[in-house]
Design a protein around this motif. Structure first.
Motif, PDB file in Angstrom:
ATOM      1  N   ALA A 129       8.355   2.451 -47.113  1.00  0.00           N
ATOM      2  CA  ALA A 129       9.598   2.975 -46.268  1.00  0.00           C
ATOM      3  C   ALA A 129       9.803   4.380 -46.525  1.00  0.00           C
ATOM      4  O   ALA A 129       9.549   4.921 -47.535  1.00  0.00           O
ATOM      5  N   CYS A 130      10.573   4.864 -45.491  1.00  0.00           N
ATOM      6  CA  CYS A 130      11.199   6.107 -45.855  1.00  0.00           C
ATOM      7  C   CYS A 130      12.450   6.333 -44.957  1.00  0.00           C
ATOM      8  O   CYS A 130      12.818   5.508 -43.878  1.00  0.00           O
ATOM      9  N   PHE A 131      13.197   7.278 -45.300  1.00  0.00           N
ATOM     10  CA  PHE A 131      14.631   7.571 -44.962  1.00  0.00           C
ATOM     11  C   PHE A 131      14.294   8.246 -43.289  1.00  0.00           C
ATOM     12  O   PHE A 131      13.542   8.827 -43.144  1.00  0.00           O
ATOM     13  N   THR A 132      14.892   7.676 -42.509  1.00  0.00           N
ATOM     14  CA  THR A 132      14.841   8.359 -40.995  1.00  0.00           C
ATOM     15  C   THR A 132      16.172   8.258 -40.436  1.00  0.00           C
ATOM     16  O   THR A 132      17.063   7.443 -40.704  1.00  0.00           O
ATOM     17  N   SER A 133      16.300   9.099 -39.505  1.00  0.00           N
ATOM     18  CA  SER A 133      17.684   9.317 -38.744  1.00  0.00           C
ATOM     19  C   SER A 133      17.588  10.048 -37.561  1.00  0.00           C
ATOM     20  O   SER A 133      16.336  10.533 -37.294  1.00  0.00           O
ATOM     21  N   ASN A 134      18.599  10.627 -36.932  1.00  0.00           N
ATOM     22  CA  ASN A 134      18.529  11.454 -35.929  1.00  0.00           C
ATOM     23  C   ASN A 134      18.349  12.831 -36.227  1.00  0.00           C
ATOM     24  O   ASN A 134      18.076  13.820 -35.271  1.00  0.00           O
ATOM     25  N   TRP A 135      18.944  12.991 -37.441  1.00  0.00           N
ATOM     26  CA  TRP A 135      19.029  14.418 -38.011  1.00  0.00           C
ATOM     27  C   TRP A 135      17.970  14.885 -38.992  1.00  0.00           C
ATOM     28  O   TRP A 135      17.751  15.934 -39.035  1.00  0.00           O
TER      29      TRP A 135
ATOM     30  N   ILE B 161      14.295   0.655 -29.625  1.00  0.00           N
ATOM     31  CA  ILE B 161      13.704   1.479 -28.558  1.00  0.00           C
ATOM     32  C   ILE B 161      12.509   0.730 -28.010  1.00  0.00           C
ATOM     33  O   ILE B 161      11.819   0.142 -28.407  1.00  0.00           O
ATOM     34  N   ASN B 162      12.733   0.892 -26.746  1.00  0.00           N
ATOM     35  CA  ASN B 162      11.929  -0.007 -25.978  1.00  0.00           C
ATOM     36  C   ASN B 162      11.623  -1.390 -26.249  1.00  0.00           C
ATOM     37  O   ASN B 162      10.502  -1.790 -26.502  1.00  0.00           O
ATOM     38  N   GLY B 163      12.856  -2.197 -26.543  1.00  0.00           N
ATOM     39  CA  GLY B 163      12.751  -3.211 -27.128  1.00  0.00           C
ATOM     40  C   GLY B 163      12.192  -3.790 -28.435  1.00  0.00           C
ATOM     41  O   GLY B 163      12.465  -4.910 -28.942  1.00  0.00           O
ATOM     42  N   GLY B 164      11.830  -2.716 -29.274  1.00  0.00           N
ATOM     43  CA  GLY B 164      11.341  -2.993 -30.566  1.00  0.00           C
ATOM     44  C   GLY B 164      12.433  -2.241 -31.536  1.00  0.00           C
ATOM     45  O   GLY B 164      13.120  -1.230 -30.997  1.00  0.00           O
ATOM     46  N   ILE B 165      12.478  -3.075 -32.773  1.00  0.00           N
ATOM     47  CA  ILE B 165      13.359  -2.308 -33.836  1.00  0.00           C
ATOM     48  C   ILE B 165      12.346  -1.756 -34.746  1.00  0.00           C
ATOM     49  O   ILE B 165      11.548  -2.379 -35.234  1.00  0.00           O
ATOM     50  N   TYR B 166      12.811  -0.573 -35.102  1.00  0.00           N
ATOM     51  CA  TYR B 166      11.671   0.040 -36.014  1.00  0.00           C
ATOM     52  C   TYR B 166      12.222   0.485 -37.214  1.00  0.00           C
ATOM     53  O   TYR B 166      11.604   1.183 -38.219  1.00  0.00           O
ATOM     54  N   ALA B 167      13.526   0.268 -37.507  1.00  0.00           N
ATOM     55  CA  ALA B 167      14.097   0.731 -38.792  1.00  0.00           C
ATOM     56  C   ALA B 167      15.228  -0.285 -39.028  1.00  0.00           C
ATOM     57  O   ALA B 167      15.961  -0.812 -38.173  1.00  0.00           O
ATOM     58  N   VAL B 168      15.874  -0.121 -40.558  1.00  0.00           N
ATOM     59  CA  VAL B 168      17.031  -0.958 -40.926  1.00  0.00           C
ATOM     60  C   VAL B 168      18.143   0.101 -40.905  1.00  0.00           C
ATOM     61  O   VAL B 168      18.103   0.891 -41.605  1.00  0.00           O
ATOM     62  N   PRO B 169      19.252  -0.206 -40.149  1.00  0.00           N
ATOM     63  CA  PRO B 169      20.191   0.884 -40.408  1.00  0.00           C
ATOM     64  C   PRO B 169      21.173   0.540 -41.688  1.00  0.00           C
ATOM     65  O   PRO B 169      21.213  -0.748 -42.069  1.00  0.00           O
TER      66      PRO B 169
ATOM     67  N   ALA C 288      22.178   7.426 -38.033  1.00  0.00           N
ATOM     68  CA  ALA C 288      22.147   8.511 -38.838  1.00  0.00           C
ATOM     69  C   ALA C 288      21.897   8.365 -40.134  1.00  0.00           C
ATOM     70  O   ALA C 288      21.350   9.146 -40.905  1.00  0.00           O
ATOM     71  N   THR C 289      21.687   7.003 -40.749  1.00  0.00           N
ATOM     72  CA  THR C 289      21.152   6.594 -41.925  1.00  0.00           C
ATOM     73  C   THR C 289      20.155   5.223 -41.764  1.00  0.00           C
ATOM     74  O   THR C 289      20.763   4.294 -41.651  1.00  0.00           O
ATOM     75  N   MET C 290      18.905   5.513 -41.775  1.00  0.00           N
ATOM     76  CA  MET C 290      18.257   4.217 -41.786  1.00  0.00           C
ATOM     77  C   MET C 290      16.906   4.280 -42.584  1.00  0.00           C
ATOM     78  O   MET C 290      16.212   5.325 -42.996  1.00  0.00           O
ATOM     79  N   TYR C 291      16.148   3.105 -42.690  1.00  0.00           N
ATOM     80  CA  TYR C 291      14.895   3.021 -43.338  1.00  0.00           C
ATOM     81  C   TYR C 291      13.694   2.486 -42.442  1.00  0.00           C
ATOM     82  O   TYR C 291      14.117   1.386 -41.932  1.00  0.00           O
ATOM     83  N   GLY C 292      12.890   3.152 -42.098  1.00  0.00           N
ATOM     84  CA  GLY C 292      11.751   2.771 -41.557  1.00  0.00           C
ATOM     85  C   GLY C 292      10.673   1.986 -42.053  1.00  0.00           C
ATOM     86  O   GLY C 292      10.277   2.895 -43.306  1.00  0.00           O
ATOM     87  N   ILE C 293      10.154   0.981 -41.798  1.00  0.00           N
ATOM     88  CA  ILE C 293       8.911   0.507 -42.613  1.00  0.00           C
ATOM     89  C   ILE C 293       7.487   1.207 -42.162  1.00  0.00           C
ATOM     90  O   ILE C 293       7.273   0.962 -40.659  1.00  0.00           O
ATOM     91  N   SER C 294       6.684   1.687 -42.837  1.00  0.00           N
ATOM     92  CA  SER C 294       5.656   2.462 -42.470  1.00  0.00           C
ATOM     93  C   SER C 294       4.545   1.597 -41.914  1.00  0.00           C
ATOM     94  O   SER C 294       4.258   0.461 -42.387  1.00  0.00           O
TER      95      SER C 294
END
Lengths: 310, 490, 294
Positions: free
Chosen positions: B99-105, B146-154, B325-331
């Motif tokens: 997993a890694c940190f992801t966000s809009n910024w 996004i497009n019906g799928g959830i790709y990260a945990v806020p 602004a702060t989420m974790y996406g699973i690779s």
């Protein structure tokens, strides 16, 4: 001057070639491993790269990524800045560094030479990040040293970071400042390879210092200079990102004269996240670089075969 | 001397080499965390938290806890400021991680999803992590879709955004200003003059990247792509921010202040400069902060002097950008997606875990003042202050100086704030990537408009005509198209 | 002996050299001075050449984790020494081969060297290759090997080697010397200035590198000096920059950021300035290419 070394025996010749090849082998292998193999990755330039499909699984899109750059409104400006500024850098730094090397050559005192060389080299040690901050201290609108000096003399202060017309000069100056010392050391080393006997013979013939510089030093330094210049020309499409990004502090107002290929792509990547584009531009820079190097080399061959790169 | 250094170094290197040999090259994947506990899975998470001297001790404690609770240990990689540089390459190279940190910024969520970096967890959520699914409010899941799928945990924290001006308390009180009356730059006029006369401080103006917030608009993407919708516009009509009346008004306000010599314009567009001026107490006010309960205490600690805030005359607003602004996406390269999701659930629901990783070990890195309030110990070796980047901040301790019920207040603010009509929409720049790049270059060139130096009418007209050449119309049209599609599909 | 130059030009030369040196030295002095200044003073009154509010705060902050800094010094020194030894040897060897016009594959080898100077696969392919296939991540070698062979230096050396008269090589061959011997006994001693110059550049290359650790090293024990400083600065910058998303309990005001930046520059570059004179003794003229009649 250059003669083929005749050994007269075919086996000796073959053995010589073998030994030489073996001597070159370790370096060649390492170069191959770290510089050639990754070149295969350039196929990214031709693909719509997706992280889950990787390099080989992603879809092939031909020249679409290249189109991106060339169809952009700023392509011309960016190219012009990159090539123009780099050419300016090369020319000015060349003149200054050769002049410095020649001057050092005239100085008798070894201490002076050592001190001068050390000091001249200082700027090269400083990263563009630090230099960027220093420059800011000089060019800041309100607190900058330069503006304070201007005002002291009764002139108006200038908003340096908002006026793009000054920057070709500023950037060239900063580049020369950082690199002239570096190249001067290179050329000075070249100067030292020139046999003293030439000078002695010329002195006996009554030549003046000036004539010695023109007729002996420069011509013999020529091969070093030419090689250096050819190599720099080969990289003329590559802008020093550190320089352009940090000195201008990425100020949009200056883009007209300071936006170069590498900074442009950096921004495009941030906006689009498409690494195929940056790979395509890298490919383009490489191809042009290669053409330029071979081109200049060919020209040099016509004039002075020995100084040519290959 | 040098010889000894080399010998020392050699030993260090040999030791390091041995260590390197043991822990292996890249990626995590299956394997134990050290001792052979049955079936303990080790995962690897990349994050933006800076490296801490004492992190090994904390990690050990954390791994012990999590191994027992859910049978998972984690190899956290604290990248700090280099996160942006490295994560792109790590993801692009297809390296194995979980997993890694992801966000809009930072490490942009949209682009990552578009290029297939993360897996869709919407199916997994109700089964594997039901608690997580429940605790995180619906609107947050919507925003992350996004497009019906959830790709990260806020990560839960303050999501309602309200731009506010950060001002030194000393100047506000010293000039006898009623902070509640200051709602925008015009209201500040008096204060600005007095602050300048008495303290030599100027107004920093508005940070260019928050311009839309000041004007009451929501960015479709960011300030570089110019497209916005009005915050309370249910029909979600996309317009060019730089054409709006509010933008022009703001510019005029800034120019006005500048004419009076009260504006330090460069703060608005030279990022580091603005902040360092503010921290040096040279700005009497600067619109760059976000309002949240307890922000005054936080900013005061950060700046080293007492700060007060003056929110703008725009309601607190929840936009997709605010939530993600702060989420974790699973690779997609993760070999243990379910375990990773469980781990993320733990950080969101378990108080002990989140406090451990946020503040360290009790007595060693912080002291408890009462049941849920702590005081951090200076120079303790573990103090990063980035709980917001790790999990659910509402479960963390309250820091000394923050109001006791800060989290309740924050949740209230989140719940009562206005949500965006396009919450959950994320713009895919691909169809107009050429035009967007052109547009962002143009916007960058005119950033200095917020400096108040340039003639407003003229320069803005130039900006607009350049934007036209750059293809802004196409960009706005595409944004509108995607927004309409999104609204229709709801 | 060269004829002594007349006074006029001599003054001019000295004047120019002094001027250039001033241009180079003043920024350095500024950097050092700022590193010893109090941040408060800097922020109030801007940069200056003389330290204002003399303080060691910046250095104290940089060296807070002294053990880590020392370890990273050690790493950098190891990498640099190894890199220099291996690099100079290998680059010089291949440069010698190139300098021999009578080498059968000279042209091909040159082209082989030139291509990587302009062509590169980019970051992602290199990363994949080095971490996944060569398994070099988190090793000391990843900081040495990729930087080891530098075509630019090879070409430079080749050019200098060519300045050495072939008559010497011929003579040695006639005496029965093999290529390796010629290289070691004839060329190397005569090319000392060139070797020192390139040696200096190689040292600098390794010393200043922060990019390799950035991409390929996660383990703190293996961080080199430049990278450690880079991290320090980045982390501080992030804290300053992210006002809206910052954390608690940390006072940015306590961090002497401006002076710290400069202090780091001194810490990073300082040792190099000590090493430089070491190479310099080979730079100075005094070389005699005598001994063999042409």
């Amino acid at each position: 001057m250059k003669t083929k070394i005749r050994t007269g025996r075919k086996t000796a010749s073959r053995r010589k070639n073998l030994t030489l090849t073996l001597m070159a082998l370790p370096a060649a292998v390492i170069l191959f491993l770290f510089s050639y193999v990754p070149i295969g990755g350039l196929i990214i330039a031709f693909k719509d790269y997706r992280f889950d499909k990787g390099m080989f699984g992603s879809e092939w899109v031909g020249f679409k990524n290249f189109q991106f750059f060339f169809e952009s409104n700023d392509a011309w400006r960016v190219l012009r800045n990159t090539i123009g500024l780099n050419a300016l850098f090369i020319a000015i730094t060349l003149v200054i560094s050769v002049a410095l090397a020649l001057m050092m050559n005239e100085v008798r005192s070894r201490i002076t030479i050592k001190v001068v060389q050390t000091i001249m080299f200082f700027p090269y040690f400083m990263s563009w990040v630090v230099v960027g901050y220093l420059l800011y201290a000089y060019l800041h609108h309100d607190y900058g040293i330069l503006n304070q000096i201007l005002e002291f003399f009764g002139m108006e202060s200038i908003a340096w970071y908002a006026r793009s017309q000054y920057w070709p000069f500023i950037l060239t100056f900063m580049y020369a400042w950082k690199m002239a010392g570096y190249y001067a050391v290179v050329y000075y080393a070249g100067l030292m390879g020139i046999d003293d006997t030439y000078y002695e013979a010329a002195a006996l013939d009554g030549a003046s210092r000036w004539q010695m510089v023109w007729k002996i030093t420069l011509p013999l330094l020529r091969s070093v200079i030419i090689v250096m210049v050819i190599l720099q020309i080969g990289r003329i499409m590559y802008a020093d990102f550190g320089l352009f990004f940090n000195l201008t502090r990425d100020q949009g107002a200056l883009y007209a004269t300071t936006d170069v290929l590498d900074t442009y792509i950096y921004r495009a990547l941030r906006v689009t996240g498409n690494i195929g584009i940056s790979s395509a531009v890298g490919c383009f820079q490489a191809v042009v670089g290669f053409i330029l190097i071979t081109g200049t080399n060919l020209v040099v061959r016509k004039i002075d075969k020995e100084s040519a790169l290959f | 001397m040098k010889k000894r250094m080399i010998a020392l170094g050699m030993t260090a290197v040999l030791a390091a080499g041995a260590l390197a040999g043991c822990s292996g090259g890249n990626g995590g994947g299956s394997g134990d965390g050290g001792d052979a506990k049955k079936d303990v899975v080790n995962i690897r998470i990349h994050t933006t938290v800076p490296e801490q001297t004492d992190q090994d001790a904390v990690m050990e404690a954390l791994n012990e806890y999590t191994a027992e609770k859910i049978g998972v240990t984690c190899d956290w990689v604290f990248h700090g400021g280099s996160y942006a540089d490295k994560i792109q390459t790590i993801i692009a190279s297809g390296e194995e991680y979980d997993a890694c940190f992801t966000s809009n910024w930072l490490n942009p969520y949209n682009t990552n999803v578009a290029k297939g970096a993360f897996i869709d967890i919407s199916e997994m959520l109700p089964d594997v992590a039901p608690d997580l699914y429940e605790t995180i409010p619906d609107y947050m899941w919507t925003a992350a879709t996004i497009n019906g799928g959830i790709y990260a945990v806020p990560n839960q924290q303050i999501v309602a955004r309200q731009l506010c001006a950060l001002m030194p308390k000393e100047y506000v009180e010293g000039t006898g200003t009623d902070i509640n009356a200051v709602k925008n730059l015009t209201d500040m006029g008096d204060y600005a003059q007095k602050a300048y006369d008495q303290y030599g401080a100027q107004v920093g103006g508005v940070n260019i990247s928050s311009a839309a917030d000041y004007c009451g608009y929501e960015y479709i993407s960011d300030y570089l792509s110019a497209g916005v919708i009005k915050m309370d516009d249910e029909s979600a009509k996309v317009v060019n921010l730089y054409e709006t009346d509010e933008w022009i008004n703001m510019l005029n306000e800034l120019a006005d202040l500048n004419d009076k010599g009260l504006l330090d314009g460069e703060c608005g567009y030279m990022s580091e400069y603005g902040e360092s001026q503010r921290l040096a107490k040279k700005t009497s006010a600067f619109y760059s902060g976000t309002y949240k309960p307890g922000v005054e205490a936080e900013e005061s600690t950060r700046a080293g002097y007492d700060c007060v805030v003056a929110p703008v005359d725009v309601e607190p607003y929840i936009s997709t950008n605010g939530v993600i602004a702060t989420m974790y996406g699973i690779s997609v390269t993760s070999k243990h997606p379910e375990e990773t999701l469980k781990y993320l659930e733990l950080l969101s629901t378990d108080e002990y875990a989140i406090n451990l990783i946020s503040y360290g070990i009790e007595e060693k890195h912080y002291e408890k003042i009462d049941d849920h309030t702590i005081r951090t110990i200076a120079d303790s070796g573990y103090s990063h202050g980035q709980a917001w980047a790790l999990g659910n901040v509402f479960n963390t301790y309250v820091l000394e100086g923050q109001p006791d019920d800060v989290w309740e207040q924050t949740k209230e603010l989140n719940d009562s704030a206005k949500t965006s009509p396009i919450l959950g929409f994320s713009f895919d720049p691909e169809p107009v990537q050429q035009e967007i790049t052109n547009v962002s270059t143009v916007v960058k060139q005119y950033e200095s408009l917020v400096g108040g130096e340039l003639p407003v009418e003229e320069t803005n007209a130039e900006l607009l005509s350049q934007l036209e050449v750059a293809g802004i119309d196409k960009v706005i049209a595409e944004m509108q198209k995607q927004v309409d599609e999104f609204l229709a599909s709801k | 002996m060269k004829k002594e130059i007349s006074l006029g030009p001599k003054i001019a030369i000295y004047a120019v050299l002094i001027l250039f040196c001033l241009l180079c030295v003043i920024p350095i002095i500024t950097v050092v001075s700022i590193s010893f200044s109090s941040d408060m003073e800097i922020v109030k009154n801007g940069y200056g050449i003389i330290p204002k509010g003399f303080t060691l705060d910046a250095y104290a902050f940089v060296f807070k984790d002294a053990a880590a800094i020392l370890r990273s010094y050690a790493v950098t020194i190891i990498v640099t020494v190894l890199g220099l030894a291996l690099g100079l040897t290998l680059n010089a060897m291949i440069a010698y081969v190139l300098s021999r016009q009578d080498y059968k594959y000279n042209k091909q080898l040159t082209v082989f060297l030139i291509i990587p100077m302009v062509l590169s696969g980019g970051m992602v392919p290199s990363y994949i290759w080095i971490t996944r296939y060569l398994q070099l991540k988190n090793t000391i070698w990843v900081m040495i090997l990729p930087l080891l062979i530098v075509p630019w230096f090879i070409v430079l050396l080749r050019t200098f080697f060519r300045q050495i008269p072939t008559s010497l090589i011929e003579a040695a061959t006639v005496d029965g010397a093999g290529e390796l011997t010629i290289f070691a006994r004839v060329i190397l001693p005569l090319a000392k200035p060139a070797l020192a110059t390139v040696g200096m550049f190689i040292t600098l290359n390794y010393w200043n590198d922060w990019f390799q650790p950035l991409m390929y090293i996660d383990q703190r024990e293996l961080y080199n000096l430049q990278y450690r400083l880079y991290i320090m600065m980045r982390d501080v910058q992030e804290m300053i920059r992210n006002s809206a998303v910052s954390g608690m309990g940390i006072s940015v005001a306590d961090m002497p950021t401006e002076s710290m930046r400069m202090a780091m520059c001194v810490v990073a570059a300082g040792p190099m300035l000590v090493v430089f004179p070491f190479f310099q003794k080979y730079f100075v003229k005094g070389l005699t290419v005598g001994g063999v009649k042409g």
